[in-house]
Design a protein around this motif. Structure first.
Motif, PDB file in Angstrom:
ATOM      1  N   VAL A  47       0.837  -1.203   0.000  1.00 27.42           N
ATOM      2  CA  VAL A  47       0.000   0.000   0.000  1.00 27.42           C
ATOM      3  C   VAL A  47       0.872   1.253   0.000  1.00 27.42           C
ATOM      4  O   VAL A  47       0.573   2.242  -0.679  1.00 27.42           O
ATOM      5  CB  VAL A  47      -0.936  -0.004   1.227  1.00 27.42           C
ATOM      6  N   ALA A  48       1.968   1.197   0.755  1.00 28.08           N
ATOM      7  CA  ALA A  48       2.868   2.354   0.822  1.00 28.08           C
ATOM      8  C   ALA A  48       3.833   2.421  -0.347  1.00 28.08           C
ATOM      9  O   ALA A  48       4.611   3.383  -0.454  1.00 28.08           O
ATOM     10  CB  ALA A  48       3.658   2.308   2.136  1.00 28.08           C
ATOM     11  N   ALA A  49       3.794   1.422  -1.239  1.00 33.44           N
ATOM     12  CA  ALA A  49       4.773   1.333  -2.327  1.00 33.44           C
ATOM     13  C   ALA A  49       4.866   2.601  -3.175  1.00 33.44           C
ATOM     14  O   ALA A  49       5.987   3.036  -3.501  1.00 33.44           O
ATOM     15  CB  ALA A  49       4.469   0.123  -3.207  1.00 33.44           C
ATOM     16  N   PRO A  50       3.744   3.240  -3.573  1.00 34.53           N
ATOM     17  CA  PRO A  50       3.893   4.467  -4.371  1.00 34.53           C
ATOM     18  C   PRO A  50       4.696   5.550  -3.657  1.00 34.53           C
ATOM     19  O   PRO A  50       5.487   6.259  -4.295  1.00 34.53           O
ATOM     20  CB  PRO A  50       2.438   4.907  -4.606  1.00 34.53           C
ATOM     21  N   PHE A  51       4.523   5.673  -2.332  1.00 30.94           N
ATOM     22  CA  PHE A  51       5.280   6.668  -1.573  1.00 30.94           C
ATOM     23  C   PHE A  51       6.747   6.255  -1.441  1.00 30.94           C
ATOM     24  O   PHE A  51       7.657   7.078  -1.566  1.00 30.94           O
ATOM     25  CB  PHE A  51       4.677   6.838  -0.173  1.00 30.94           C
ATOM     26  N   ILE A  52       6.971   4.961  -1.157  1.00 28.46           N
ATOM     27  CA  ILE A  52       8.341   4.468  -0.951  1.00 28.46           C
ATOM     28  C   ILE A  52       9.134   4.559  -2.250  1.00 28.46           C
ATOM     29  O   ILE A  52      10.310   4.955  -2.250  1.00 28.46           O
ATOM     30  CB  ILE A  52       8.296   3.016  -0.423  1.00 28.46           C
ATOM     31  N   LYS A  53       8.524   4.187  -3.364  1.00 30.24           N
ATOM     32  CA  LYS A  53       9.209   4.277  -4.656  1.00 30.24           C
ATOM     33  C   LYS A  53       9.648   5.712  -4.935  1.00 30.24           C
ATOM     34  O   LYS A  53      10.760   5.961  -5.434  1.00 30.24           O
ATOM     35  CB  LYS A  53       8.283   3.786  -5.775  1.00 30.24           C
ATOM     36  N   VAL A 170      -3.037   2.288   6.201  1.00 31.42           N
ATOM     37  CA  VAL A 170      -1.723   2.731   5.737  1.00 31.42           C
ATOM     38  C   VAL A 170      -1.858   3.894   4.761  1.00 31.42           C
ATOM     39  O   VAL A 170      -1.115   4.881   4.842  1.00 31.42           O
ATOM     40  CB  VAL A 170      -0.962   1.566   5.088  1.00 31.42           C
ATOM     41  N   GLY A 171      -2.830   3.789   3.855  1.00 30.21           N
ATOM     42  CA  GLY A 171      -3.001   4.853   2.866  1.00 30.21           C
ATOM     43  C   GLY A 171      -3.321   6.190   3.497  1.00 30.21           C
ATOM     44  O   GLY A 171      -2.708   7.213   3.158  1.00 30.21           O
ATOM     45  N   LEU A 172      -4.252   6.208   4.446  1.00 35.19           N
ATOM     46  CA  LEU A 172      -4.657   7.479   5.049  1.00 35.19           C
ATOM     47  C   LEU A 172      -3.592   8.028   6.000  1.00 35.19           C
ATOM     48  O   LEU A 172      -3.363   9.238   6.050  1.00 35.19           O
ATOM     49  CB  LEU A 172      -5.991   7.304   5.772  1.00 35.19           C
ATOM     50  N   ILE A 173      -2.923   7.144   6.763  1.00 40.38           N
ATOM     51  CA  ILE A 173      -1.823   7.611   7.625  1.00 40.38           C
ATOM     52  C   ILE A 173      -0.691   8.166   6.769  1.00 40.38           C
ATOM     53  O   ILE A 173      -0.107   9.211   7.082  1.00 40.38           O
ATOM     54  CB  ILE A 173      -1.311   6.477   8.531  1.00 40.38           C
ATOM     55  N   PHE A 270      -1.581 -10.610  -5.837  1.00 40.69           N
ATOM     56  CA  PHE A 270      -2.530  -9.587  -5.402  1.00 40.69           C
ATOM     57  C   PHE A 270      -1.980  -8.773  -4.227  1.00 40.69           C
ATOM     58  O   PHE A 270      -2.121  -7.548  -4.179  1.00 40.69           O
ATOM     59  CB  PHE A 270      -3.856 -10.226  -4.990  1.00 40.69           C
ATOM     60  N   LEU A 271      -1.374  -9.462  -3.261  1.00 36.40           N
ATOM     61  CA  LEU A 271      -0.947  -8.792  -2.031  1.00 36.40           C
ATOM     62  C   LEU A 271       0.123  -7.734  -2.305  1.00 36.40           C
ATOM     63  O   LEU A 271       0.123  -6.676  -1.686  1.00 36.40           O
ATOM     64  CB  LEU A 271      -0.409  -9.831  -1.034  1.00 36.40           C
ATOM     65  N   THR A 272       1.032  -8.024  -3.240  1.00 38.50           N
ATOM     66  CA  THR A 272       2.138  -7.106  -3.469  1.00 38.50           C
ATOM     67  C   THR A 272       1.886  -6.106  -4.596  1.00 38.50           C
ATOM     68  O   THR A 272       2.351  -4.967  -4.530  1.00 38.50           O
ATOM     69  CB  THR A 272       3.434  -7.886  -3.778  1.00 38.50           C
ATOM     70  N   TRP A 273       1.120  -6.504  -5.625  1.00 37.67           N
ATOM     71  CA  TRP A 273       1.009  -5.656  -6.806  1.00 37.67           C
ATOM     72  C   TRP A 273      -0.374  -5.071  -7.054  1.00 37.67           C
ATOM     73  O   TRP A 273      -0.522  -4.207  -7.920  1.00 37.67           O
ATOM     74  CB  TRP A 273       1.448  -6.433  -8.049  1.00 37.67           C
ATOM     75  N   LEU A 274      -1.388  -5.506  -6.306  1.00 35.54           N
ATOM     76  CA  LEU A 274      -2.729  -4.972  -6.562  1.00 35.54           C
ATOM     77  C   LEU A 274      -2.811  -3.453  -6.366  1.00 35.54           C
ATOM     78  O   LEU A 274      -3.383  -2.756  -7.224  1.00 35.54           O
ATOM     79  CB  LEU A 274      -3.759  -5.681  -5.686  1.00 35.54           C
ATOM     80  N   PRO A 275      -2.271  -2.889  -5.277  1.00 35.94           N
ATOM     81  CA  PRO A 275      -2.338  -1.420  -5.160  1.00 35.94           C
ATOM     82  C   PRO A 275      -1.666  -0.696  -6.326  1.00 35.94           C
ATOM     83  O   PRO A 275      -2.199   0.295  -6.848  1.00 35.94           O
ATOM     84  CB  PRO A 275      -1.619  -1.148  -3.829  1.00 35.94           C
TER      85      PRO A 275
END
Length: 452
Positions: A47-53, A170-173, A270-275
């Motif tokens: 879920v945090a992947a876009p921010f971490i990337k 996670v997304g909202l925090i 799904f767990l790693t790439w769905l978001p």
């Protein structure tokens, strides 16, 4: 000794003679919340992947390696954790594992480079490795055979719910306070659960003051009792029983592992790439993804719970436990394969999410039936090590699925090819199960004359 027997069950909570207490379902609730936290921890990174990337300047292929790194330690400690649960009991193993996974989840917030994040995820995987096999060992100790499917299904339903609530939490925090704080919050929740586990769980029902004689008798009524082990000497192996290695490499056990691998490939896809799929391919923003991303995991929770109920109902109706478990696994993987294949061709949001949610619902009927099937193939005193070995093989999918998906997205034919591969592997899991888990093979493994 592993566990002190404490007060004999006949002297506890017997105010209503002959009426069983229901403390085993409180144990199930503890395991439910363990699974929820476990998958909340795991899904937080995706879920945090876009921010971490963005913050760490990572591309899709690098992010795929980060997702996969979790499973390097996880796979090994699936087996180590199962062996330890057999030898030292699920209470101690779960306490140690939960403490470490909560600590390393919190440590993810400190990562400042690709290398730091990689090390944190490998260590986090080591700590979470014992979770699945230790849960199955606890259920084997605490539930009669006729309730095993429901118990595994209901307790493991917490896992997709954890993945579901990861998206909004996670997304909202992350949007409000930054992605690092979300990992700290989840770590604190893990330590709260650890305190509840230490207080409320014992390895054997007979060792818990809240279990009366009637419930202890019910639990033991149609399930092989789990012996208490001496931590220094182990326990004597019955003369008719095979060695651990004979169980591990038997056809039925390998067949269950292959079916579990097929499920796990879809799960970790799904767990790693769905978001990222919802953001990059379906063009949702993070707020929209946080809501829409919940839907497949809510379907998965229904599949987990419903699959266990259906499996136990089939067993009750037919009296054939292998048939009951295999039907659920075959239907779950088969329908999931079809839905994932159709999702590969979906270009708009609504049909894509509907197909993914349906695939999740049916796919998640599979794992609890696999765990229950193992309990019917191997004796209780071998269920930890055997379950750990199956979990090890199955979670090799966790190494392959995220990294292969990242490679296909960046260098291959994109998300469509990743969906097609996941669908094909689900179909392979069905075929492997049908060929290897047969009545005659299981009878030989148990030393029972075929047809007996």
């Amino acid at each position: 000794m592993l566990e002190q027997q404490g007060t004999p069950p006949s002297s506890r909570n017997d105010s209503v003679p002959g009426k069983a207490t229901h403390f085993r379902w409180w144990v199930a609730a503890l395991l439910f919340f363990a699974g929820m936290l476990n998958y909340l921890d795991r899904a937080a990174l995706s879920v945090a992947a876009p921010f971490i990337k963005h913050d760490l300047h990572l591309d899709d292929a690098s992010m795929g390696l980060i997702f996969s790194s979790f499973f390097i330690g996880y796979c090994v400690f699936c087996f180590v954790g199962g062996w330890a649960a057999d030898r030292f009991g699920p209470r101690k193993v779960f306490m140690m594992a939960a403490g470490f996974w909560s600590a390393f989840c919190g440590a993810t917030a400190l990562a400042g480079t690709f290398s730091h994040l990689l090390v944190a995820r490998v260590a986090f995987g080591v700590a979470e490795g014992p979770m699945g096999t230790t849960t199955n060992k606890a259920i084997s100790n605490w539930f009669p055979r006729r309730e095993a499917g429901r118990a595994v299904g209901l307790t493991n339903a917490g896992q997709p719910l954890g993945a579901a609530i990861a998206a909004p939490i996670v997304g909202l925090i992350a949007l409000s306070f930054g992605w690092r704080l979300s990992f700290v919050v989840i770590a604190v929740l893990g330590f709260v659960w650890l305190a509840c586990w230490w207080w409320g769980f014992r390895d054997l029902p007979s060792a818990h003051r809240s279990v009366n004689a009637a419930e202890a008798a019910l639990i033991a009524s149609d399930r092989e009792p789990s012996p208490v082990f001496d931590a220094t000497r182990g326990a004597a192996t019955p003369e008719h029983e095979r060695t651990m290695w004979q169980y591990l490499f038997s056809l039925p056990v390998i067949g269950v592992a292959l079916a579990f691998f097929a499920f796990n490939y879809v799960l970790y896809f799904f767990l790693t790439w769905l978001p990222s799929y919802l953001v990059d391919f379906q063009h949702l923003n993070v707020k929209q993804m946080s809501v829409v991303g919940m839907l497949p995991w809510l379907g998965a929770a229904l599949g987990f719970a419903g699959g266990g109920v259906v499996s136990d109902a089939l067993y009750k109706r037919t009296g054939n436990v292998l048939f009951a478990r295999k039907v659920v696994i075959t239907a779950g993987l088969g329908v999931s394969a079809l839905c994932v294949l159709l999702a590969s061709q979906a270009t708009t949001l609504t049909p894509a999410v509907a197909l993914i949610a349906t695939a999740s619902l049916f796919a998640f009927m599979t794992p609890q039936a696999c765990w229950s099937l193992l309990q019917d193939i191997v004796p209780a005193r071998r269920i930890g090590a055997t379950g750990g070995f199956v979990h090890l093989l199955a979670n090799l999918a966790g190494i392959l699925s995220p990294s292969l998906t990242g490679w296909l997205v960046q260098y291959g034919a994109g998300y469509a090819s990743a969906f097609i591969l996941a669908s094909a592997l689900s179909a392979v899991g069905v075929v492997a199960l049908l060929l290897t888990v047969r009545e005659s093979y299981v009878a030989r493994l148990k030393g029972v004359p075929v047809g007996a």
